[in-house]
Scaffold this motif. Structure first.
Motif, short mmCIF file in Angstrom:
data_model
loop_
_atom_site.label_atom_id
_atom_site.label_comp_id
_atom_site.label_asym_id
_atom_site.label_seq_id
_atom_site.Cartn_x
_atom_site.Cartn_y
_atom_site.Cartn_z
N ARG A 1 -8.69 8.23 -11.22
CA ARG A 1 -7.42 8.83 -10.89
C ARG A 1 -7.52 10.35 -10.70
O ARG A 1 -6.68 10.95 -10.04
N HIS A 2 -8.53 10.95 -11.31
CA HIS A 2 -8.67 12.40 -11.24
C HIS A 2 -9.81 12.89 -10.36
O HIS A 2 -9.95 14.08 -10.13
N LEU B 1 0.83 -1.20 0.00
CA LEU B 1 0.00 0.00 0.00
C LEU B 1 0.87 1.26 0.00
O LEU B 1 0.53 2.25 -0.66
N LEU C 1 -7.16 1.66 -3.38
CA LEU C 1 -5.83 1.04 -3.37
C LEU C 1 -5.76 0.01 -2.25
O LEU C 1 -5.34 -1.14 -2.45
N SER D 1 0.56 7.58 -6.08
CA SER D 1 -0.73 8.25 -6.25
C SER D 1 -0.75 9.68 -5.72
O SER D 1 -1.70 10.43 -5.98
N LEU E 1 1.82 2.03 -3.47
CA LEU E 1 0.70 2.55 -4.25
C LEU E 1 0.33 3.97 -3.84
O LEU E 1 0.01 4.81 -4.69
N LEU E 2 0.36 4.25 -2.56
CA LEU E 2 0.04 5.60 -2.08
C LEU E 2 1.10 6.58 -2.58
O LEU E 2 0.79 7.72 -2.93
N VAL F 1 -4.38 10.81 2.52
CA VAL F 1 -2.99 10.38 2.71
C VAL F 1 -2.15 10.68 1.47
O VAL F 1 -0.97 11.03 1.58
N THR F 2 -2.75 10.59 0.29
CA THR F 2 -1.96 10.86 -0.92
C THR F 2 -1.55 12.34 -0.98
O THR F 2 -0.47 12.65 -1.48
N PHE G 1 1.67 5.10 -15.08
CA PHE G 1 1.07 4.81 -13.78
C PHE G 1 0.79 3.32 -13.64
O PHE G 1 1.03 2.71 -12.59
N LEU H 1 1.47 0.23 -10.71
CA LEU H 1 0.44 -0.61 -10.07
C LEU H 1 0.87 -2.07 -10.13
O LEU H 1 0.82 -2.79 -9.12
N ARG I 1 -0.37 10.40 -10.09
CA ARG I 1 -1.72 10.13 -10.55
C ARG I 1 -2.10 10.98 -11.76
O ARG I 1 -2.98 10.63 -12.52
N HIS I 2 -1.42 12.12 -11.92
CA HIS I 2 -1.76 13.03 -13.01
C HIS I 2 -0.73 13.10 -14.12
O HIS I 2 -0.95 13.75 -15.13
N GLU J 1 -7.42 6.42 -2.51
CA GLU J 1 -6.59 5.62 -1.62
C GLU J 1 -7.37 4.46 -0.99
O GLU J 1 -6.78 3.43 -0.67
#
Lengths: 277, 277
Positions: B27-28, A10, B40, A17, A13-14, A196-197, A36, A40, A27-28, B37
């Motif tokens: 994602r956006h 995790l 995820l 992201s 992944l976080l 958290v992201t 991206f 994953l 993420r963008h 999250e």
């Protein structure tokens, strides 16, 4: 309750992201050939190696297995550095010893076998590394398993290898110094609130202003690394726009990857200490 | 090579990462209390249940375990429907039988025990479901384990339960019909090129135009579901802007979740058939 292995996955992944994370895939933003989705897959498939570490297995072999799984995607090197940073943390946490001294214990117990497995991990993906110093050619990590005899002849443990890299590799520095920046990142992530992201992205920018990113110094040059640090500070001071800075770094292919790895480590520590997601 | 379990987890992650996916977390876009999250964490922690199914365990218990893991995050229901769709697919793939007839075989072999486990899964998270028809109160899924005696008295298998839901639940319809829309989504994802997350978003829009989303019909009403289908077609025809449509649906809290679940299923099938990531 998530397991230690799940928290390590995790954290990966976080980390990817969080946005904006100037210069890195997030993420963008992504690169045509490093997307991206590759991150994953890397996080999902690193599991077996992370689980070995969580079960108390050797750090070198656990890392090698994690990288073997991570590389089962077509983007190349997604999380080599993050896994290298995470493996001793996972091992320390499994021993209920997730603190600076705990990581020092894990690192100090590494052997020549761990060093050999570490070198083998370089065979799975291309990793940007600096040229080895004079006389160190036989220990060039790019030799992979071919460096085994040199490691054995010199009796180098993985801790020894990291000690020799500490000045030009921010991950090696964490290994030998008790993970100071990683634990500081965890403290910051815990002390904030909200998604958290977002906290991960804020921690990334903080870290980027504090020390030059060694991956950028290796991938480009020390001047570029210094520029990135200075401009990250300008972003924090409100003198530069974070999104524009992020777009420019992608354009110039400047990836402060070591700083992103530290965020992944900080996220893992925070998750293990109970951070809610 | 990724394992079947890893491909199921990766399918969940790729699904939520496709954008724009009007109305759903992607994602956006996210909601304050249901964030990227959370998905995820759901994908990482669903693993044990998915692995049971990949090892040939009962569908009901595998699903219950997957939901128990998925729900270890604070966002609530992230992937209940996707896991319900995936579990028979994973089981069929483990039997080298990932095709419409193979899923029919898996479904036809479900037992009353599977139905009981399925009901228990509703105890982990709140899932939007329609009111049960007259006389079906004892079988209301919201009763969870309390419905066990009613299931046993009537001798209902999980296939029987799905058969009774097929008209108002797009996932139940896939279960009993050999997964026609899921396999079609897989074909489309495979036939395109480019980033897999972009293909997932395109498949989502296709599916949204073809049938009304049953989750929207349940969460809101049939008229809203019909509107969403019509407007998705307008987006595809270039008469509406996808991003504006996506923003509006988030604003109105309209989530075509069943359609997203079908995309996750299609991604899994494509990955198992060799789709490169």
């Amino acid at each position: 309750m998530r397991t230690t292995t799940e928290n390590a996955q995790l954290a990966l992944l976080l980390e990817v992201s969080g946005t904006p994370k100037p210069g890195n895939v997030d993420r963008h933003r992504e690169y045509d050939d490093l997307r991206f989705e590759h991150f994953l897959s890397g996080a999902v498939c690193a599991r077996d190696g992370l689980r070995l570490a969580a079960g108390g297995a050797e750090v070198g072999e656990s890392f090698r297995r994690a990288v073997a799984g991570m590389s089962q995607q077509s983007g190349g090197n997604t999380q080599f550095g993050a896994l290298l940073l995470l493996t001793p943390l996972v091992r320390a946490s499994a021993a209920q010893d997730l603190n600076p001294d705990g990581t020092r214990r894990v690192v100090s117990e590494t052997t020549v076998e761990d060093a050999v497995a570490f070198y083998k991990a370089f065979e799975y993906v291309d990793v940007a590394v600096p040229e080895p110093p004079e006389g160190m050619g036989p220990l060039d990590v790019r030799r992979g398993a071919a460096a085994e005899s040199a490691l054995r002849e010199r009796g180098l443990t993985l801790a020894d290898v990291m000690e020799r890299s500490r000045d030009h590799d921010g991950i090696a520095a964490e290994w030998v110094d008790g993970y100071p920046r990683t634990f500081e990142a965890a403290d910051r992530i815990e002390s904030e609130s909200g998604p958290v992201t977002d906290r991960a992205a804020a921690a990334y920018l903080d870290l980027l202003t504090e020390e030059v990113d060694t991956f950028v110094a290796t991938q480009h040059d020390p001047e570029t690394a210094a520029e990135i640090r200075r401009r990250a500070a300008a972003v924090q001071a409100g003198e530069e726009d974070a999104e524009a800075f992020a777009a420019e770094l992608v354009e110039r292919n400047i990836n402060p990857g070591t700083t992103a790895d530290l965020v992944a480590g900080g996220l893992f520590v925070a998750l293990e200490r109970g951070l809610e997601v």
